[in-house]
Design a protein around this motif. Structure first.
Motif, short mmCIF file in Angstrom:
data_model
loop_
_atom_site.label_atom_id
_atom_site.label_comp_id
_atom_site.label_asym_id
_atom_site.label_seq_id
_atom_site.Cartn_x
_atom_site.Cartn_y
_atom_site.Cartn_z
N ASP A 178 5.34 -27.70 -3.54
CA ASP A 178 5.82 -29.04 -3.23
C ASP A 178 4.94 -30.07 -3.93
OD1 ASP A 178 6.65 -31.46 -2.21
OD2 ASP A 178 6.76 -30.76 -0.15
N CYS A 179 5.45 -30.60 -5.03
CA CYS A 179 4.73 -31.62 -5.82
C CYS A 179 5.36 -32.99 -5.63
CB CYS A 179 4.77 -31.23 -7.30
SG CYS A 179 3.92 -29.70 -7.68
N SER A 180 6.06 -33.17 -4.53
CA SER A 180 6.76 -34.43 -4.30
C SER A 180 5.81 -35.62 -4.17
CB SER A 180 7.65 -34.33 -3.06
OG SER A 180 6.88 -34.06 -1.91
N LYS A 181 4.55 -35.36 -3.83
CA LYS A 181 3.57 -36.44 -3.68
C LYS A 181 2.52 -36.44 -4.79
CE LYS A 181 4.33 -36.66 1.23
NZ LYS A 181 3.83 -36.39 2.55
N ALA A 196 -0.74 -33.18 -3.47
CA ALA A 196 -0.60 -34.64 -3.44
C ALA A 196 -1.68 -35.26 -4.30
CB ALA A 196 -0.70 -35.16 -2.01
N GLY A 197 -1.36 -36.41 -4.88
CA GLY A 197 -2.33 -37.14 -5.68
C GLY A 197 -2.32 -36.73 -7.14
N ASP A 198 -3.46 -36.88 -7.78
CA ASP A 198 -3.62 -36.57 -9.20
C ASP A 198 -4.22 -35.18 -9.38
OD1 ASP A 198 -2.80 -39.16 -9.59
OD2 ASP A 198 -4.73 -39.91 -10.30
N LYS A 228 9.81 -22.05 -7.14
CA LYS A 228 10.41 -23.38 -7.08
C LYS A 228 9.33 -24.45 -7.07
CE LYS A 228 13.61 -24.07 -3.98
NZ LYS A 228 14.43 -24.47 -2.81
N ILE A 229 9.59 -25.52 -7.81
CA ILE A 229 8.73 -26.70 -7.80
C ILE A 229 9.56 -27.88 -7.33
CG2 ILE A 229 7.34 -28.29 -9.15
CD1 ILE A 229 6.73 -25.98 -11.06
N LEU A 230 9.19 -28.45 -6.20
CA LEU A 230 9.80 -29.69 -5.73
C LEU A 230 9.04 -30.80 -6.44
CD1 LEU A 230 9.99 -28.89 -1.91
CD2 LEU A 230 11.73 -28.50 -3.66
N ALA A 231 9.69 -31.45 -7.40
CA ALA A 231 8.98 -32.29 -8.35
C ALA A 231 9.18 -33.78 -8.13
CB ALA A 231 9.43 -31.94 -9.76
N SER A 232 8.06 -34.50 -8.12
CA SER A 232 8.11 -35.96 -8.23
C SER A 232 8.57 -36.27 -9.65
CB SER A 232 6.73 -36.57 -7.98
OG SER A 232 5.81 -36.13 -8.97
N ARG A 233 8.95 -37.48 -9.90
CA ARG A 233 9.42 -37.84 -11.25
C ARG A 233 8.34 -37.59 -12.31
NH1 ARG A 233 12.53 -37.09 -15.05
NH2 ARG A 233 12.77 -38.77 -16.53
N PRO A 234 7.08 -37.95 -12.08
CA PRO A 234 6.07 -37.68 -13.11
C PRO A 234 5.93 -36.19 -13.42
CG PRO A 234 5.22 -39.27 -11.54
CD PRO A 234 6.51 -38.75 -10.98
N VAL A 235 6.00 -35.34 -12.41
CA VAL A 235 5.87 -33.90 -12.63
C VAL A 235 7.10 -33.37 -13.37
CG1 VAL A 235 5.74 -31.64 -11.51
CG2 VAL A 235 4.33 -33.53 -10.69
#
Length: 107
Positions: free
Chosen positions: A34-37, A7-9, A61-68
């Motif tokens: 899990d990179c959703s956050k 989570a975060g940056d 697997k990478i659960l990706a937020s839009r930026p990722v």
């Protein structure tokens, strides 16, 4: 199956922290990151993902937020990982994602 939550940056300043988290993953387990956050990834974070992929010699697997997801696409790395976007619900309901400027969504 093992899931690592981020989570975060994640930038150069947090590269060592990210490396430690990824190195702690059991190589025998199926890994989900899990990179959703995650709100920001830079090249140092991407380098750690690629290093882990090389060490494991298997995709994860990478659960990706839009930026990722966008960064992985731009870098041409989506073929190295199984990338699953986790922001589809807001897009499907025509609700702008939180990082989308309202000016850009107006017709």
């Amino acid at each position: 199956m093992q899931t690592i939550q981020l989570a975060g940056d994640y930038d150069f300043a947090r590269a060592d922290e990210l490396r430690s988290l990824l190195q702690a993953a059991d190589p025998a387990d199926t890994l989900t990151l899990d990179c959703s956050k995650v709100t920001y990834f830079d090249s140092a974070a991407i380098a750690e993902l690629v290093r882990l992929r090389r060490e494991r010699n298997a995709p994860f697997k990478i659960l990706a937020s839009r930026p990722v997801e966008k960064l992985l696409e731009i870098a041409g790395l989506t073929r190295l990982f199984t990338v699953e976007p986790v922001y589809q619900a807001s897009r499907a309901s025509n609700t702008p994602a939180p990082w989308t400027s309202p000016e850009l969504t107006q017709p």
